[in-house]
Scaffold this active site. Structure first.
Site, PDB file in Angstrom:
ATOM      1  N   HIS A 289      79.781  26.454  24.137  1.00 18.02           N
ATOM      2  CA  HIS A 289      78.583  26.680  23.325  1.00 18.02           C
ATOM      3  C   HIS A 289      77.331  26.089  23.975  1.00 18.02           C
ATOM      4  O   HIS A 289      76.245  26.662  23.869  1.00 18.02           O
ATOM      5  CB  HIS A 289      78.787  26.099  21.930  1.00 18.02           C
ATOM      6  CG  HIS A 289      79.902  26.740  21.173  1.00 18.02           C
ATOM      7  ND1 HIS A 289      79.896  28.078  20.838  1.00 18.02           N
ATOM      8  CD2 HIS A 289      81.080  26.235  20.716  1.00 18.02           C
ATOM      9  CE1 HIS A 289      81.014  28.368  20.182  1.00 18.02           C
ATOM     10  NE2 HIS A 289      81.745  27.280  20.106  1.00 18.02           N
ATOM     11  N   HIS A 368      28.983  45.843  50.564  1.00 15.36           N
ATOM     12  CA  HIS A 368      29.485  44.931  49.525  1.00 15.36           C
ATOM     13  C   HIS A 368      30.360  43.862  50.155  1.00 15.36           C
ATOM     14  O   HIS A 368      31.499  44.111  50.527  1.00 15.36           O
ATOM     15  CB  HIS A 368      30.281  45.725  48.475  1.00 15.36           C
ATOM     16  CG  HIS A 368      30.593  44.926  47.235  1.00 15.36           C
ATOM     17  ND1 HIS A 368      31.762  44.248  47.071  1.00 15.36           N
ATOM     18  CD2 HIS A 368      29.857  44.699  46.109  1.00 15.36           C
ATOM     19  CE1 HIS A 368      31.772  43.641  45.897  1.00 15.36           C
ATOM     20  NE2 HIS A 368      30.608  43.902  45.289  1.00 15.36           N
TER      21      HIS A 368
END
Length: 466
Positions: A289, A368
């Site tokens: 678990h 740019h």
């Protein structure tokens, strides 16, 4: 076709003893709305607090999985959850009037029978899966336990158990290739315990509801008749004896590898705590678990990460495009240098995916940031708008007779610069139905798996003047 979510048709109850508390418990499974998932309701407590069946709420994993939320706990929930997942149920409220689910015979069989009695019905929402996209592993070096998930279509599970102190369980293996096998191959397999574990469990106030009828007792050491008589008295049985295969005579095994199959059942139940069914192959080695819950937590963490970060559309450069550049020119009036889409690679009713290859030859790089070329954000938005225009025009009979004009652009964000050599992949999706020629879309731009820009668009379809 997408699978639909499912819930049970009507409420159904089971009664039994809690394994660790010995309390008599009634558990009632009830229908639940879409996207509820699984949750437990402690109807015996003030306010009837709800405990969601999620790995986030796991607080204890010794001999069973314990959840806590809203100052309430519920334990030994894995068999019930395994039955719901194994039977294809997505949404269910599980009411309990005690601190744990009843152990019944130590398997999921009676939960499965109850679900079948209640009936299962489809709901209006699609089922959501956690899809394993790459290998995931959680391991515990101290115990040698691990849970691994690998990509695979469908839902398959494997479990390998190995106990060094037991000849019977030195190596056992179990697997299913589909949840369709759960009822017949896994659900009836009961929990097991070693004889030497019984007294410590009793001394630690565990297994108060334990009985020789709800567990396989494995004899892992020589034991004389006096010890067996004492054991029989402990569990209020007239007599017990050891079978040749090394288990008590309290029951017959359903399968030679029933313990491994039960461990697989536990894996399925515990991984339900991930919050959605897992699509992939799960391989559990020496599972328990604790490691199961840790893996469910890892899945929960990945689910949250994916919700915050959209997955980039898959792009295969070798695949035939939906529209090449010549077909795109049939939709859009734009031409170089303002045609900013190279190809459309996917087109659905409400989504479209387009590609723009960014090269140093782009005319905007001349002015740019020429010394450190960066694609202008406004042109990324223009590229998204053009791809959105193709999506909108694909909804009309003769797109050449129409154009799209953008009425509004909102919530534009630029997250990372785009440079020569990048391949921009744009995904546009309609967020509302097109009404009176107006379309609302969300756009996202990716380079690889990274989002570089996103925004929201409103466009108007207009017929061209003749």
């Amino acid at each position: 076709m997408a699978e639909k979510q499912r819930t049970i048709r009507e409420a159904v109850s089971l009664k039994g003893t809690g394994l660790h508390t010995g309390a008599e418990v009634t558990l009632t499974m009830k229908p639940a709305p879409v996207n509820t998932g699984f949750c437990f309701k402690r109807v015996d407590l003030e306010g009837q607090p709800v405990i969601r069946a999620l790995a986030d709420n796991v607080v204890f994993t010794e001999r069973g999985t314990v959840l806590e939320e809203n100052d309430a706990r519920v334990s030994t929930i894995e068999h019930c959850l395994a039955a719901l997942r194994g039977m294809g149920v997505d949404n269910c409220v599980i009411e309990v009037d005690g601190p744990e689910a009843p152990i019944l015979d130590g398997s999921a069989r009676f939960f499965v029978d109850a679900i079948k009695k209640a009936g299962i019905e489809e709901q209006d929402e699609d089922r959501q899966y956690f899809i394993v996209k790459e290998k995931m592993i959680v391991e515990d070096p101290e115990t040698g336990s691990s849970v691994v998930a690998i990509p695979e279509e469908g839902q398959s599970y494997q479990a390998l158990i190995s106990f060094d102190n037991s000849l019977i369980l030195a190596n056992q293996f179990a697997n299913i290739e589909s949840m369709d096998e759960f009822e017949e191959e896994i659900s009836k397999c009961r929990t097991f315990v070693f004889l030497h574990e019984l007294e410590p469990l009793l001394k630690n106030n565990l297994i108060k509801g334990g009985d020789l009828d709800n567990a396989i007792i494995i004899i892992d050491k020589e034991v004389d008749q006096q010890e067996l008589d004492r054991l029989a008295k402990l569990f209020n049985k007239p007599s017990v004896e050891v079978k040749p295969i090394g288990i008590l005579n309290n029951l017959e095994l359903h399968f030679p590898n029933e313990p491994a199959r039960h461990k697989l059942l536990d894996v399925i139940g515990d991984l339900t705590l991930a919050g959605m069914p897992i699509k992939g192959r799960i391989i559990a080695k020496k599972p328990g678990h604790k490691i199961n819950a840790e893996f469910a937590k890892a899945v929960r963490k990945e689910i949250k990460r994916r919700q915050l970060k959209q997955d980039a559309p898959f792009y295969d450069p070798d695949a035939e495009p939906v529209y090449d550049i010549n077909a795109i020119k049939g939709f859009l009036p734009h031409r170089p240098p303002f045609l900013l889409v190279d190809k459309i690679i996917d087109l659905q009713e409400k989504t479209i995916v387009g590609v723009k290859n960014v090269t140093m030859n782009e005319p905007f790089f001349v002015g740019h940031f020429p010394d450190e070329p960066v694609m202008p954000g406004v042109l990324q938005v223009e590229a998204m708008a053009q791809i959105g225009g193709i999506l909108v025009l694909s909804q009309v009979d003769d797109p050449k007779l129409y154009s799209t004009y953008f009425l509004k652009i909102d919530n534009i964000k630029f997250r990372k610069k785009v440079v020569p050599g990048d391949t921009l992949v744009f995904k546009l999706e309609l967020v509302t139905e097109i009404r009176r020629g107006v379309a609302n879309m969300k756009g996202t731009a990716f380079v690889g798996s990274t989002i570089v820009a996103e925004g929201e668009f409103m466009a108007q379809i207009a017929k061209n003047k003749q």
